[in-house]
Motif scaffolding. Sequence first.
Motif, PDB file in Angstrom:
ATOM      1  N   ASP A  84       0.814  -1.206   0.000  1.00  0.00           N
ATOM      2  CA  ASP A  84       0.000   0.000   0.000  1.00  0.00           C
ATOM      3  C   ASP A  84       0.855   1.267   0.000  1.00  0.00           C
ATOM      4  O   ASP A  84       1.839   1.362   0.742  1.00  0.00           O
ATOM      5  CB  ASP A  84      -0.905   0.028   1.244  1.00  0.00           C
ATOM      6  N   ILE A 101      -7.975   1.863  -3.704  1.00  0.00           N
ATOM      7  CA  ILE A 101      -7.082   2.960  -3.309  1.00  0.00           C
ATOM      8  C   ILE A 101      -6.719   2.806  -1.831  1.00  0.00           C
ATOM      9  O   ILE A 101      -7.605   2.714  -0.970  1.00  0.00           O
ATOM     10  CB  ILE A 101      -7.760   4.325  -3.531  1.00  0.00           C
ATOM     11  N   ALA A 102      -5.435   2.789  -1.543  1.00  0.00           N
ATOM     12  CA  ALA A 102      -4.976   2.611  -0.162  1.00  0.00           C
ATOM     13  C   ALA A 102      -5.202   3.878   0.652  1.00  0.00           C
ATOM     14  O   ALA A 102      -4.912   4.985   0.176  1.00  0.00           O
ATOM     15  CB  ALA A 102      -3.499   2.242  -0.147  1.00  0.00           C
ATOM     16  N   SER A 103      -5.703   3.686   1.852  1.00  0.00           N
ATOM     17  CA  SER A 103      -5.949   4.836   2.722  1.00  0.00           C
ATOM     18  C   SER A 103      -4.743   5.176   3.586  1.00  0.00           C
ATOM     19  O   SER A 103      -4.725   6.214   4.252  1.00  0.00           O
ATOM     20  CB  SER A 103      -7.153   4.552   3.625  1.00  0.00           C
ATOM     21  N   ALA A 104      -3.754   4.323   3.583  1.00  0.00           N
ATOM     22  CA  ALA A 104      -2.539   4.572   4.384  1.00  0.00           C
ATOM     23  C   ALA A 104      -1.374   3.821   3.749  1.00  0.00           C
ATOM     24  O   ALA A 104      -1.571   2.904   2.945  1.00  0.00           O
ATOM     25  CB  ALA A 104      -2.756   4.105   5.829  1.00  0.00           C
ATOM     26  N   ASP A 105      -0.176   4.204   4.114  1.00  0.00           N
ATOM     27  CA  ASP A 105       1.007   3.488   3.657  1.00  0.00           C
ATOM     28  C   ASP A 105       1.138   2.152   4.381  1.00  0.00           C
ATOM     29  O   ASP A 105       0.799   2.042   5.573  1.00  0.00           O
ATOM     30  CB  ASP A 105       2.271   4.300   3.970  1.00  0.00           C
ATOM     31  N   ALA A 106       1.648   1.157   3.688  1.00  0.00           N
ATOM     32  CA  ALA A 106       2.084  -0.067   4.368  1.00  0.00           C
ATOM     33  C   ALA A 106       3.204   0.286   5.351  1.00  0.00           C
ATOM     34  O   ALA A 106       3.897   1.299   5.178  1.00  0.00           O
ATOM     35  CB  ALA A 106       2.596  -1.076   3.351  1.00  0.00           C
ATOM     36  N   ARG A 201       4.075  -7.246   7.624  1.00  0.00           N
ATOM     37  CA  ARG A 201       3.208  -7.408   6.450  1.00  0.00           C
ATOM     38  C   ARG A 201       1.987  -6.483   6.518  1.00  0.00           C
ATOM     39  O   ARG A 201       1.070  -6.623   5.708  1.00  0.00           O
ATOM     40  CB  ARG A 201       2.746  -8.865   6.342  1.00  0.00           C
ATOM     41  N   THR A 202       1.967  -5.573   7.459  1.00  0.00           N
ATOM     42  CA  THR A 202       0.833  -4.649   7.536  1.00  0.00           C
ATOM     43  C   THR A 202       0.772  -3.780   6.278  1.00  0.00           C
ATOM     44  O   THR A 202       1.765  -3.163   5.902  1.00  0.00           O
ATOM     45  CB  THR A 202       0.976  -3.728   8.768  1.00  0.00           C
ATOM     46  N   GLY A 203      -0.391  -3.766   5.645  1.00  0.00           N
ATOM     47  CA  GLY A 203      -0.541  -3.005   4.408  1.00  0.00           C
ATOM     48  C   GLY A 203      -0.004  -3.728   3.191  1.00  0.00           C
ATOM     49  O   GLY A 203       0.197  -3.120   2.145  1.00  0.00           O
ATOM     50  N   VAL A 204       0.203  -5.034   3.330  1.00  0.00           N
ATOM     51  CA  VAL A 204       0.672  -5.866   2.215  1.00  0.00           C
ATOM     52  C   VAL A 204      -0.393  -6.924   1.957  1.00  0.00           C
ATOM     53  O   VAL A 204      -0.829  -7.588   2.900  1.00  0.00           O
ATOM     54  CB  VAL A 204       2.012  -6.564   2.562  1.00  0.00           C
ATOM     55  N   LEU A 205      -0.813  -7.073   0.722  1.00  0.00           N
ATOM     56  CA  LEU A 205      -1.871  -8.038   0.441  1.00  0.00           C
ATOM     57  C   LEU A 205      -1.392  -9.454   0.732  1.00  0.00           C
ATOM     58  O   LEU A 205      -0.310  -9.844   0.323  1.00  0.00           O
ATOM     59  CB  LEU A 205      -2.310  -7.937  -1.021  1.00  0.00           C
ATOM     60  N   ALA A 237       0.889  -4.217  14.827  1.00  0.00           N
ATOM     61  CA  ALA A 237      -0.300  -4.407  13.995  1.00  0.00           C
ATOM     62  C   ALA A 237      -0.242  -5.691  13.163  1.00  0.00           C
ATOM     63  O   ALA A 237      -1.252  -6.100  12.590  1.00  0.00           O
ATOM     64  CB  ALA A 237      -0.479  -3.204  13.076  1.00  0.00           C
TER      65      ALA A 237
END
Lengths: 468, 70
Positions: A84, A101-106, A201-205, A237
């Motif tokens: 993200d 659309i990502a709401s925050a950075d990974a 892996r937060t923000g990583v699919l 997280a």
Amino acid sequence: MTELHYQSIAEIAPQIKSGKLSPVRLTELALERVARLDKSLNAVLTLLGDQALASAHRHAKEIQAGRYRGGLHGIPIGLKDLFDVEGVATTAGSTILRHNIASADAFVTRRLKDAGAIIIGKLNMVEFAMGATGLNPHYGPARNPWDTSRITCGSSGGSAAAVAAGLCFGALGSDTGGSIRMPAAVCGLAGFKPTYGVVSRTGVLDLSWTCDHVGPMARTTADCALMMNAIAGHDPADPGSATARPGAFDAQLDRGLRGVRVGVPAHYFFEGVDAEIEAAVRSSIETMRSAGALVREVAMPWAKLGRTINVGVLVPEAVAVHEQWLKASRTKYSAEVRARLEAAQTTSALDYIRALRARRWFNEQMEAALADVDVLVTPTVPVQTPTIEECTPPPGANEGKAGGTLGNFTGVFNTTGGPSLSVTCGYTRAGMPIGMMISGRAFEDATVLRVGDAYERAAKHNLRHPDM
Amino acid sequence: MATRARDFDELSRIALALGFRTSSEDYRMIENRLEALEAILAQLRAIDVSAFEPASTFSAQPGHARTHGR
């Protein structure tokens, strides 16, 4: 003197720090190469040109003001399109997430930005990271800069193509069965899968929660260590995030190979391997011995089950990740990925638990095998790099005639969760890079990076670049 | 959804009649994947795992990563 676009991060960083080279010039160079070369490579899915230039100008002022942040400051970096970036679509190479659309950075995107890196774009990948070839039916295949008729491997194929072609100086990939190391091997890069849990892996699919790893791809192992220093760290997280940190990843670089105990598997890893690849890896092991490494053979008759267990865990986890999308957007998957997921729905809970228990069994075997050696050295990919045509499935078929064995060796170390690095150890007669994999004990990432760095310095195979 | 039957064309006709857009090629591909998956599961069933609990061997415990934007 190496052309600027093919220099390592470690070579460029002092030039930026001293003011001899501006992040703006470096970013303009990267964007100019994307504009000129990516039509033939298809490495970039979303170019962030304006944002990258704005960021470069900000960082140039900061450096001029004496606030240099470190080795990644002002360096153009690419991200596989499953990380993200706030305000930018994370497609994961799919049409289902085309407008996601990502709401925050990974976590790792934020860490790179904090280190002063300039994110130049989101890079091509296999649909939902479910495949080893680098092909993508929605966005087209990433093409190998060494020969654009050949695959990049995958799933982080765009990341490898972009770094190898000098479109950026490093990239992040993800690795669930070899998706960092295979593309690094066939594109002539260093690609590092750290110990499970060391990078958030937060923000990583997700593809498979217990097999997914995030890691760097770069021109040298030293650059991978530099990127690891920026992205590693505990993240509350991420439930899989390790509280232990293995220390500075570049702590053992420059120590050489003297006294390092190198294990060469007596089973599995050299079976069915292309003759040119086997010769290159065995020759490289002799190079390591000449540089002072203590080489010994390691028996591991059980190693063949490592990839089997990797797939046995990965498949039911992947289908769980996709459960809702399969219900809501089934027809938006490519036929190949849809078939994989629908077949995987038949896996029972018992089969999944059996695979998890088998992983424990396997990891105890591997732990014992690694007790007397510091690293294992093996080929990364067992076969020569196939063409895109050879890997393209004919209608109604799941796979092309090539590509089915690409992940046989890499997946073993997604089962163990231990650190594993691919470095370039030679070239085929056709001029394609050959990868050698160096794998170690959990949380001994710095040892693996030390061995890769020392080997690269001795052999210098990583100094060759595609002619583009 | 997955099936062991071989008559993919007939299955596809039934699926279409029921409102599922599943072609005979889809069924063939699922069947191919099932065969590959069953070979893997058979290998796993042959391992004696009775002494092992399904936990990770090191301190990072597996779990679900949170993602943004979904």
